[in-house]
Design a protein around this motif. Structure first.
Motif, mmCIF file in Angstrom:
data_model
loop_
_atom_site.group_PDB
_atom_site.id
_atom_site.type_symbol
_atom_site.label_atom_id
_atom_site.label_comp_id
_atom_site.label_asym_id
_atom_site.label_seq_id
_atom_site.Cartn_x
_atom_site.Cartn_y
_atom_site.Cartn_z
ATOM 1 N N ASP A 44 125.514 14.173 79.244
ATOM 2 C CA ASP A 44 125.835 13.775 78.003
ATOM 3 C C ASP A 44 126.809 14.238 77.020
ATOM 4 O OD1 ASP A 44 124.132 11.082 78.759
ATOM 5 O OD2 ASP A 44 122.431 12.704 79.358
ATOM 6 N N PRO A 65 120.222 6.302 66.230
ATOM 7 C CA PRO A 65 120.454 6.719 64.878
ATOM 8 C C PRO A 65 119.050 5.545 64.197
ATOM 9 C CG PRO A 65 122.174 4.762 66.262
ATOM 10 C CD PRO A 65 120.017 5.488 67.237
ATOM 11 N N ALA A 106 119.567 10.231 79.048
ATOM 12 C CA ALA A 106 118.595 11.043 78.437
ATOM 13 C C ALA A 106 119.072 10.975 76.817
ATOM 14 C CB ALA A 106 118.892 12.600 78.797
ATOM 15 N N GLY A 107 118.528 9.414 76.517
ATOM 16 C CA GLY A 107 118.390 9.506 75.237
ATOM 17 C C GLY A 107 119.648 8.659 74.604
ATOM 18 N N ASN A 108 120.308 8.671 73.659
ATOM 19 C CA ASN A 108 121.278 7.122 73.234
ATOM 20 C C ASN A 108 120.383 6.105 72.913
ATOM 21 O OD1 ASN A 108 122.338 10.173 72.626
ATOM 22 N ND2 ASN A 108 123.818 9.806 74.150
ATOM 23 N N LYS A 133 129.112 13.298 68.476
ATOM 24 C CA LYS A 133 128.247 13.062 68.297
ATOM 25 C C LYS A 133 126.539 14.201 67.903
ATOM 26 C CE LYS A 133 124.897 10.103 71.327
ATOM 27 N NZ LYS A 133 123.948 9.748 69.851
ATOM 28 N N TYR A 134 125.586 13.165 67.190
ATOM 29 C CA TYR A 134 125.195 13.583 66.284
ATOM 30 C C TYR A 134 123.527 13.625 67.236
ATOM 31 C CZ TYR A 134 121.304 14.003 62.586
ATOM 32 O OH TYR A 134 120.079 14.117 61.855
ATOM 33 N N ALA A 154 126.464 5.400 61.592
ATOM 34 C CA ALA A 154 125.565 6.951 61.064
ATOM 35 C C ALA A 154 124.665 6.320 61.742
ATOM 36 C CB ALA A 154 125.873 5.258 59.580
ATOM 37 N N GLY A 155 124.860 8.113 61.609
ATOM 38 C CA GLY A 155 123.102 8.775 62.482
ATOM 39 C C GLY A 155 123.470 8.873 63.421
ATOM 40 N N ASP A 156 124.830 8.286 64.381
ATOM 41 C CA ASP A 156 124.667 8.216 65.413
ATOM 42 C C ASP A 156 126.216 8.909 65.854
ATOM 43 O OD1 ASP A 156 123.578 7.556 68.280
ATOM 44 O OD2 ASP A 156 125.191 6.813 68.090
ATOM 45 N N HIS A 157 126.974 8.439 65.928
ATOM 46 C CA HIS A 157 128.628 9.181 66.460
ATOM 47 C C HIS A 157 129.918 8.416 65.630
ATOM 48 C CE1 HIS A 157 128.820 5.479 68.768
ATOM 49 N NE2 HIS A 157 130.056 5.415 68.289
ATOM 50 N N TYR A 182 123.082 3.650 73.400
ATOM 51 C CA TYR A 182 124.244 3.209 74.282
ATOM 52 C C TYR A 182 125.292 3.786 75.018
ATOM 53 C CZ TYR A 182 126.772 2.323 68.983
ATOM 54 O OH TYR A 182 127.441 2.622 68.537
ATOM 55 N N GLN A 191 121.216 17.069 77.268
ATOM 56 C CA GLN A 191 122.198 16.666 77.088
ATOM 57 C C GLN A 191 122.882 16.488 77.157
ATOM 58 O OE1 GLN A 191 122.404 13.573 73.946
ATOM 59 N NE2 GLN A 191 120.789 12.670 73.976
ATOM 60 N N ILE A 216 128.396 4.647 74.392
ATOM 61 C CA ILE A 216 129.611 4.436 73.525
ATOM 62 C C ILE A 216 130.615 4.205 74.726
ATOM 63 C CG2 ILE A 216 131.472 5.478 71.919
ATOM 64 C CD1 ILE A 216 129.396 8.292 71.414
ATOM 65 N N PRO A 259 120.005 15.500 66.711
ATOM 66 C CA PRO A 259 119.670 16.569 65.864
ATOM 67 C C PRO A 259 118.360 17.085 66.058
ATOM 68 C CG PRO A 259 118.770 14.318 65.598
ATOM 69 C CD PRO A 259 119.920 14.210 66.588
ATOM 70 N N THR A 286 117.282 10.422 70.572
ATOM 71 C CA THR A 286 118.598 10.478 69.547
ATOM 72 C C THR A 286 119.281 9.340 69.300
ATOM 73 O OG1 THR A 286 119.739 11.270 71.471
ATOM 74 C CG2 THR A 286 119.465 12.902 70.092
#
Lengths: 316, 552
Positions: B263, A266, A165-167, B247-248, B222-225, A169, B258, A171, B250, A264
């Motif tokens: 997630d 980045p 649903a996004g991201n 986790k960011y 940066a911008g992610d997690h 990759y 999520q 982690i 927005p 989401t």
């Protein structure tokens, strides 16, 4: 040629200076400022705010702040992010990869489908296919990316559970396959919205070429339909696409903002939005200059490329 | 959900002063004991947890200027000398016990502090933690070259002396009870990380923090997690998780989606939006809970405006405020009606304030009685002053805009004209708010977050419009409140302080410099197997006790 490049370079410098002055002024004249978000921090006092403004050089006259920023920039120092405390160049390049990956994949999808659909509907003008794609393009163009993205997530992640649903990759995983799985939805959403644009351009360009004399000549020579298309039509019709693609380069940076938010991701679009929100002047100025440079480089490269592809165009 | 002015936050602990006194030398000793016993046991860590925030944490040095969300990371990586729990009690962390007047940690006059430290704590890089680190931290906060997030309170510290590696003393320039709560939100940072660093604002530590806390810094995209891993040498109980991911995400709709797909395990700041509450309750495998926050929503007056000088007018406006409908129809019934600025969970909350009753007839009678008579245009006036004013809040906050329209209608029916004039956040909460350029405002404020002291808001000298340094933007003046505030801030006995703060709440409820509407409550969601989640109105972030969290 050298003369031509020199002229372009000179123009570019003047343009960049203009962009930076206007950008800097607008940014600083907007109400608020980087410290306003801290006024209600517990224990914050007016005296400390004044002290902080002085530490950060925000109390100086605007022209002085600008010249100081410019002077550092000329020495290769883009400044440091207020919000992040890292060098601006590092912040920007940290987000560049994600945006490039998404935009290039999205563009690959929209270009390949768009070009195919454009050619096919041009040579079958007035057919059912042409009609359907015209309508389809209009619909796709009018769907807001945000909504389209959420629907895609709802369908493929929440309901079917096929795709994340996004991201960018998972982690801790980060394998190529994992990246690919995460890329499918955002790249498709971004790509499909743009198919409309590309197919319309391609259709028009193809139609124009099809009616040229040399195509008629080729046909008169008895060349097969497919050979005429491959050898004579497509190459010529693609020419304006190169210019268009070049002009798309800067749009790529901000264009993915919505997709980046929904999925989401980045990337730079989100960085820009967040930096504006926090009045992170150094980062916003960095992004502004970076995209201005991209525009200039993009248009230069397209001009040069056009000359290479099409011998009729002469520079200089 | 509340776009409170910028960052209404607070510091830590109101209630701490309580403990300060030391209600509990015994339990403190016990807790310290439990801590060391746990330290001796081998740690078993398992699983991973993803907490989502709708703003990106980017400031990892806890003493640099930062916002609420950054503190999620700070609580995971660092420890204060002592913290504040959900009941408002101080609990020892790096300090062996919480200094109180009873245990001799604080002198009877509140001026001399003596803190004993644990001797079994290591920084994440293996170096030992000592009193030098505490001294360095307190000095860093007031270092003029450092972009410190909070000087107030720390600037009273004098004669900071390291007695031994496990003992430190200082003197306060004046007795200041809120300092205990300030310390409870002051994370200790390692001195050695700044050795030889010329500009501490740009130390490499700031982007790769080293702490003593339950989790260690592992990676930031940066911008992610941000990825943290268990500190298996942690001196306290926990950690129980192998990894914690911040986790960011927005967008709040995306954050909720999520959470649904799994997630995201825990919805952090700004949680689940109220419109999703009904659906969220029914999600399988999730626990969804309404948690009261410290934010109080109010309709605030500028007391210097002639329309608002008379108490009867403010009382009439309060009677005309239909809180129940606003809460039910516009806020999904989540918030609790409020009569005080003090959160209802606080030890210092006054439950005996008169209850508000919505009654338009009473409002009219009050105005008639005070001589505010309707003019030709139907709007009431007295001595040439029309009962007409503007109301402002953050433009784009749709719920608040509906609240305004609803209030506007009710007021119009009793001959009061309210004009809506909203402004973008940076303008609204800048000089317009701070320098009292408004007639009236709808605002959500955290008046207290740990310590009950509200001098910043109610001292008559704290109005920036009159040259003061605080945030008494309603320009409220009451000499009795001034006196009680001074009393409360200089006493170190919670019971004694409580008397003062109960009385202050009573006086403010009577004077109505603002009409208290409700205390915000927000919807928090987490996966069913997440254990240890404990809402704490005394801190600014849910992961304040992340060391206790586990799964399974």
């Amino acid at each position: 040629m050298v003369h031509y490049l020199g002229g372009r370079l000179w123009q570019s410098i003047v343009l960049l200076l203009l962009v930076s002055v206007i950008g800097f002024a607008l940014l600083h004249l907007a109400p608020g400022g980087p410290l306003s978000q801290f006024t209600l921090t517990p224990g914050m006092t007016q005296a400390q705010m004044t002290h902080l403004a002085a530490q950060m050089g925000l109390d100086r006259p605007l022209p002085i702040q600008y010249l100081d920023w410019l002077w550092h920039l000329l020495q290769g120092d883009w400044g440091r992010s207020y919000r992040d405390n890292r060098p601006v160049a590092q912040v920007i390049f940290g987000h560049l990869g994600a945006t490039l990956l998404l935009m290039v994949s999205g563009m690959a999808i929209s270009l390949s489908i768009g070009v195919y659909v454009g050619i096919k509907s041009a040579i079958n003008r007035g057919s059912f296919f042409d009609y359907m794609t015209t309508v389809g393009s209009m619909i796709a163009l009018s769907i807001p990316t945000f909504w389209f993205g959420l629907i895609a997530i709802y369908l493929f992640s929440v309901k079917l559970g096929w795709l994340p649903a996004g991201n960018m990759y998972t982690i801790g995983n980060g394998s190529l396959l994992d990246y690919a799985r995460h890329l499918i939805l955002p790249a498709s959403v971004l790509g499909l919205v743009d198919v409309a644009t590309w197919s319309r351009y391609m259709r028009t360009a193809t139609l124009e070429v099809i009616h040229q004399d040399f195509v008629r000549t080729a046909r008169a020579k008895g060349l097969s339909h497919g050979r005429i298309l491959r050898r004579h039509v497509i190459g010529n019709a693609l020419l304006p696409m190169v210019t268009l693609a070049g002009m798309q380069l800067p749009a790529m940076l901000g264009g993915a903002l919505v997709a980046e938010t929904v999925f989401t991701w980045p990337g730079m679009g989100r960085l820009f939005r967040d930096s504006l929100g926090y009045s992170d002047y150094p980062v916003v100025m960095g992004l502004l200059m970076f995209s201005a440079i991209l525009v200039l480089v993009g248009s230069l490269v397209t001009d040069l490329l056009a000359a290479v592809i099409d011998p009729r165009i002469r520079l200089g | 959900m509340t776009d409170r002015p910028l960052g209404s936050f607070a510091t830590l602990s109101r209630r701490q002063a309580l403990t300060l006194l030391g209600a509990t030398a015994a339990s403190v000793a016990l807790a310290a004991h439990a801590g060391s016993a746990a330290a001796a046991m081998p740690k078993t860590v398992k699983g991973q947890l993803t907490i989502a925030f709708s703003q990106e944490p980017t400031v990892f040095n806890p003493h640099l200027l930062h916002i609420e969300v950054d503190e999620g990371i700070h609580f995971s990586i660092f420890n204060p000398l002592f913290g504040i729990d959900e009941n408002g009690k101080f609990t020892p962390a790096l300090a062996l016990d919480v200094p109180t007047v009873e245990n001799g940690g604080i002198s009877a006059d509140g001026l001399h502090w003596h803190v004993k430290l644990r001797d079994d704590v290591q920084w994440h890089d293996g170096k030992p933690f000592t009193a030098e680190d505490v001294k360095f931290t307190l000095e860093l906060l007031v270092d003029p070259a450092f972009r410190s997030w909070r000087r107030a309170g720390h600037d009273l510290v004098r004669d900071l002396t390291v007695v031994s590696p496990t003992e430190i003393t200082w003197r306060l320039e004046k007795p200041y009870a809120p300092y205990a709560s300030i310390l409870a939100s002051t994370f200790i940072v390692p001195k050695h990380a700044f050795d030889g660093v010329a500009d501490k604002n740009n130390a490499s530590f700031n982007n790769a923090p080293i702490g003593t806390g339950p989790y260690k810094w592992a990676e930031r995209v940066a911008g992610d997690h941000i990825l943290l891993t268990a500190n298996t040498d942690y001196f306290g109980a926990g950690p129980h998780l192998e990894q914690v991911i911040y986790k960011y995400v927005p967008d709040l709709t995306v954050l909720y989606t999520q959470f649904k797909t799994g997630d995201v395990d825990v919805t952090g700041l700004q949680w689940i939006t109220p419109d999703h509450y009904d659906e969220a309750k029914t999600l399988p495998g999730k626990i969804v809970q309404v948690v009261p926050g410290a934010t109080i929503e109010s309709l605030t007056f500028n007391m210097e405006r002639p329309q608002f000088k008379e108490l009867a007018v403010r009382q009439a406006l309060y009677a005309a405020l239909d809180k129940a409908t606003i809460i039910e129809a516009l806020y999904y019934g989540l918030p609790k009606p409020a009569e005080s600025y003090m959160p209802q969970e606080s030890f210092y909350y006054n439950p005996d304030l008169p209850k508000h009753v919505f009654d338009l007839d009473k409002a009219k009678a009050l105005l008639d009685g005070a001589g505010w008579k309707p003019g030709a245009d139907g709007i009431r006036a007295k001595n040439g002053i029309k009962l007409s004013f503007t109301n402002s809040t953050t433009a784009g906050n749709h719920i608040r805009e509906q609240v305004q329209q609803y209030i506007q209608q009710n007021l119009k029916s009793i001959g009061i004209e309210m004009t809506i004039s909203n402004l973008p956040p940076a303008v609204m909460w800048g000089d317009y708010w701070m320098l009292s350029k408004f007639d009236s405002v709808i605002v959500g404020l955290d008046f207290v977050t740990g310590d009950p002291d509200t001098s910043d808001f109610f001292l008559s000298g704290a109005s920036p419009a009159k040259g003061g340094g605080g945030q008494n933007t309603w320009q409220y003046v009451n000499p009795e409140v001034d006196k009680l505030l001074m009393q409360g801030a200089s006493s170190f006995k919670p019971e004694e302080r409580k008397v003062a703060y109960l009385k202050i709440q009573e006086l403010i409820r009577a004077d109505l410099p603002f009409l208290p509407m409700f205390q915000f409550a927000t919807v928090r969601g987490r996966a069913q197997d997440v254990k240890g989640f404990t809402p704490n109105v005394n801190t600014r972030i849910d992961s304040w006790n992340i060391g206790d969290w586990s799964r399974g």
